[in-house]
Design a protein around this motif. Structure first.
Motif, PDB file in Angstrom:
ATOM      1  N   MET A   1       0.846  -1.200   0.000  1.00  0.00           N
ATOM      2  CA  MET A   1       0.000   0.000   0.000  1.00  0.00           C
ATOM      3  C   MET A   1       0.884   1.254   0.000  1.00  0.00           C
ATOM      4  SD  MET A   1      -2.916   1.077   2.763  1.00  0.00           S
ATOM      5  CE  MET A   1      -3.716   2.665   2.678  1.00  0.00           C
ATOM      6  N   PRO A   2       0.679   2.186  -0.934  1.00  0.00           N
ATOM      7  CA  PRO A   2       1.513   3.395  -0.991  1.00  0.00           C
ATOM      8  C   PRO A   2       1.397   4.210   0.292  1.00  0.00           C
ATOM      9  CG  PRO A   2       0.231   3.138  -3.011  1.00  0.00           C
ATOM     10  CD  PRO A   2      -0.286   2.129  -2.033  1.00  0.00           C
ATOM     11  N   ALA A   3       2.461   4.953   0.589  1.00  0.00           N
ATOM     12  CA  ALA A   3       2.519   5.744   1.819  1.00  0.00           C
ATOM     13  C   ALA A   3       1.503   6.881   1.815  1.00  0.00           C
ATOM     14  CB  ALA A   3       3.923   6.322   1.969  1.00  0.00           C
ATOM     15  N   GLN A   4       1.085   7.261   3.020  1.00  0.00           N
ATOM     16  CA  GLN A   4       0.292   8.479   3.175  1.00  0.00           C
ATOM     17  C   GLN A   4       1.234   9.676   3.061  1.00  0.00           C
ATOM     18  OE1 GLN A   4      -2.944   8.458   6.238  1.00  0.00           O
ATOM     19  NE2 GLN A   4      -1.863   6.630   6.964  1.00  0.00           N
ATOM     20  N   ILE A   5       0.733  10.766   2.489  1.00  0.00           N
ATOM     21  CA  ILE A   5       1.554  11.948   2.270  1.00  0.00           C
ATOM     22  C   ILE A   5       1.485  12.869   3.491  1.00  0.00           C
ATOM     23  CG2 ILE A   5       1.888  14.006   0.845  1.00  0.00           C
ATOM     24  CD1 ILE A   5       2.613  11.403  -0.566  1.00  0.00           C
ATOM     25  N   LEU A   6       2.663  13.245   3.990  1.00  0.00           N
ATOM     26  CA  LEU A   6       2.750  14.284   5.013  1.00  0.00           C
ATOM     27  C   LEU A   6       2.786  15.620   4.267  1.00  0.00           C
ATOM     28  CD1 LEU A   6       5.349  12.889   7.583  1.00  0.00           C
ATOM     29  CD2 LEU A   6       3.063  13.721   8.134  1.00  0.00           C
ATOM     30  N   ASP A   7       1.647  16.258   4.184  1.00  0.00           N
ATOM     31  CA  ASP A   7       1.460  17.430   3.335  1.00  0.00           C
ATOM     32  C   ASP A   7       1.942  18.694   4.047  1.00  0.00           C
ATOM     33  OD1 ASP A   7       0.584  19.501   1.727  1.00  0.00           O
ATOM     34  OD2 ASP A   7      -1.327  18.554   1.244  1.00  0.00           O
ATOM     35  N   GLY A   8       3.177  19.100   3.766  1.00  0.00           N
ATOM     36  CA  GLY A   8       3.753  20.273   4.410  1.00  0.00           C
ATOM     37  C   GLY A   8       3.017  21.556   4.073  1.00  0.00           C
ATOM     38  N   LYS A   9       2.512  21.668   2.851  1.00  0.00           N
ATOM     39  CA  LYS A   9       1.769  22.875   2.470  1.00  0.00           C
ATOM     40  C   LYS A   9       0.530  23.040   3.338  1.00  0.00           C
ATOM     41  CE  LYS A   9       3.035  23.428  -2.405  1.00  0.00           C
ATOM     42  NZ  LYS A   9       2.525  23.403  -3.807  1.00  0.00           N
ATOM     43  N   LYS A  10      -0.206  21.950   3.519  1.00  0.00           N
ATOM     44  CA  LYS A  10      -1.453  21.998   4.291  1.00  0.00           C
ATOM     45  C   LYS A  10      -1.170  22.299   5.761  1.00  0.00           C
ATOM     46  CE  LYS A  10      -5.478  19.063   5.398  1.00  0.00           C
ATOM     47  NZ  LYS A  10      -5.223  18.889   6.859  1.00  0.00           N
ATOM     48  N   ILE A  11      -0.185  21.605   6.327  1.00  0.00           N
ATOM     49  CA  ILE A  11       0.114  21.786   7.750  1.00  0.00           C
ATOM     50  C   ILE A  11       0.718  23.171   7.996  1.00  0.00           C
ATOM     51  CG2 ILE A  11       1.502  20.919   9.676  1.00  0.00           C
ATOM     52  CD1 ILE A  11       1.147  18.095   8.456  1.00  0.00           C
ATOM     53  N   ALA A  12       1.550  23.644   7.067  1.00  0.00           N
ATOM     54  CA  ALA A  12       2.120  24.988   7.201  1.00  0.00           C
ATOM     55  C   ALA A  12       1.019  26.047   7.166  1.00  0.00           C
ATOM     56  CB  ALA A  12       3.134  25.248   6.092  1.00  0.00           C
ATOM     57  N   ALA A  13       0.001  25.836   6.335  1.00  0.00           N
ATOM     58  CA  ALA A  13      -1.125  26.773   6.275  1.00  0.00           C
ATOM     59  C   ALA A  13      -1.862  26.814   7.616  1.00  0.00           C
ATOM     60  CB  ALA A  13      -2.082  26.380   5.150  1.00  0.00           C
ATOM     61  N   GLU A  14      -1.991  25.661   8.265  1.00  0.00           N
ATOM     62  CA  GLU A  14      -2.622  25.608   9.589  1.00  0.00           C
ATOM     63  C   GLU A  14      -1.796  26.387  10.606  1.00  0.00           C
ATOM     64  OE1 GLU A  14      -3.050  21.496  10.577  1.00  0.00           O
ATOM     65  OE2 GLU A  14      -4.352  21.050   8.866  1.00  0.00           O
ATOM     66  N   VAL A  15      -0.466  26.207  10.557  1.00  0.00           N
ATOM     67  CA  VAL A  15       0.422  26.926  11.488  1.00  0.00           C
ATOM     68  C   VAL A  15       0.342  28.431  11.232  1.00  0.00           C
ATOM     69  CG1 VAL A  15       2.824  27.295  12.200  1.00  0.00           C
ATOM     70  CG2 VAL A  15       1.995  24.969  11.774  1.00  0.00           C
ATOM     71  N   ARG A  16       0.346  28.833   9.964  1.00  0.00           N
ATOM     72  CA  ARG A  16       0.262  30.265   9.632  1.00  0.00           C
ATOM     73  C   ARG A  16      -1.044  30.876  10.124  1.00  0.00           C
ATOM     74  NH1 ARG A  16       2.248  28.694   4.553  1.00  0.00           N
ATOM     75  NH2 ARG A  16       0.227  29.182   3.611  1.00  0.00           N
ATOM     76  N   ALA A  17      -2.139  30.106  10.036  1.00  0.00           N
ATOM     77  CA  ALA A  17      -3.426  30.602  10.530  1.00  0.00           C
ATOM     78  C   ALA A  17      -3.371  30.827  12.042  1.00  0.00           C
ATOM     79  CB  ALA A  17      -4.541  29.614  10.176  1.00  0.00           C
ATOM     80  N   GLU A  18      -2.720  29.914  12.759  1.00  0.00           N
ATOM     81  CA  GLU A  18      -2.546  30.072  14.215  1.00  0.00           C
ATOM     82  C   GLU A  18      -1.697  31.301  14.522  1.00  0.00           C
ATOM     83  OE1 GLU A  18      -0.752  26.395  15.342  1.00  0.00           O
ATOM     84  OE2 GLU A  18      -2.528  25.188  14.856  1.00  0.00           O
ATOM     85  N   VAL A  19      -0.633  31.485  13.736  1.00  0.00           N
ATOM     86  CA  VAL A  19       0.255  32.639  13.930  1.00  0.00           C
ATOM     87  C   VAL A  19      -0.500  33.936  13.685  1.00  0.00           C
ATOM     88  CG1 VAL A  19       2.262  33.853  12.980  1.00  0.00           C
ATOM     89  CG2 VAL A  19       2.397  31.399  13.440  1.00  0.00           C
TER      90      VAL A  19
END
Length: 280
Positions: A1-19
């Motif tokens: 089964m192919p790996a799940q993607i750790l989506d840096g763009k999506k998670i970075a957007a969440e961090v930026r929203a918190e900031v």
């Protein structure tokens, strides 16, 4: 089964929203977080990084100023600018974009940045505090790696972590951060015997060595978490990581893409550190 993607763009957007929310709260208290970025010379990659950092500051409401200096700028002139920024009350974070021209002593420049404004986390005092577990500014790229793990619900506790690369910017600090989270950590480098065997033991593999697609699928443990810090240009346009993505993704449980993995997280953590500096 192919790996799940750790989506840096999506998670970075969440961090930026918190900031952005935190910036609004600080401004309501009369504090406007400010970041100064210093760029010496005309390095094309550095110019792109600086432009992206400036744009990211604007998006979240952080005051940002960029000091672009010619490559011929003397070390004394650069140190004079840093001293001025250290004393400037509207600047809470100072970042000197690396690499610097050969005639400038990088260590002296980093040492000159006030500890409370060292949002890159590169000063000896910040590094020392990281090693002994005291409060510090975490270096942005390693911190981004750790937040990727956290947001994906991956706890390093009790896991075998292998870091490929021993740089002061990524390899060493991310190893310390994993150790602080109770992982058992191995650091590999150019003189490691049987790198493939070491990598195959990793529950968490962090590649930060700067060699295109060095780590292939046959070096990955089934179900491992693979974080690829490398960004290498191959040919005219193609960007690849230190991991051969296609083969590694067939073995890993989680994997970061390149681009779009660790890169966006680095800038997000810089914003977070700047806000933390303003709060302090």
């Amino acid at each position: 089964m192919p790996a799940q993607i750790l989506d840096g763009k999506k998670i970075a957007a969440e961090v930026r929203a918190e900031v952005k929310e935190e910036v609004s709260r600080l401004k309501a208290e009369g504090i406007n977080p400010g970041l100064a970025v210093v760029l010496v010379g005309e390095d094309p990659a550095s110019q792109v990084y600086v432009r992206n950092k400036h744009r990211a500051c604007e998006e979240v409401g952080i005051y940002s100023e960029v000091h672009r200096l010619p490559a011929a700028t003397s070390q004394a002139e650069l140190l004079k600018l840093i001293d001025k920024l250290n004393k400037d009350p509207k600047i809470h974070g100072i970042l000197v974009q690396l690499p610097l021209p050969d005639h400038i002593d990088e260590k002296k420049v980093i040492d000159a940045i006030a500890l409370e404004k060292d949002v890159d986390g590169f000063s000896p005092a910040n590094v020392g505090n990281l090693v002994i577990g005291d409060k510090c500014f975490y270096p942005c790229t390693p911190h981004g790696c750790m937040v990727l793990l956290e947001k994906a619900g991956i706890d390093p506790k009790g896991k075998k972590a292998v870091v490929v690369g021993r740089s002061n910017i990524v390899g060493k600090p991310v190893a310390m951060m994993l150790l602080a989270r109770h992982a058992t950590v191995t650091i590999c480098h150019s003189r490691t015997r049987d790198l493939a065997a070491e990598c195959r033991q990793a529950d968490i593999l962090i590649a930060a060595v700067g060699k295109p697609e060095l780590i292939t699928g046959d070096m990955i443990k089934e179900g491992a978490v693979v974080i690829d810090v490398g960004i290498n240009r191959v040919g005219e346009k193609k960007l690849v990581g230190d991991v051969h993505f296609e083969s590694a993704a067939q073995k890993a449980g989680w994997i970061t893409p390149v681009p779009g993995g660790v890169g966006p997280m680095t800038i997000a953590m810089l914003l977070k550190n700047t806000v933390e500096a303003a709060r302090r």
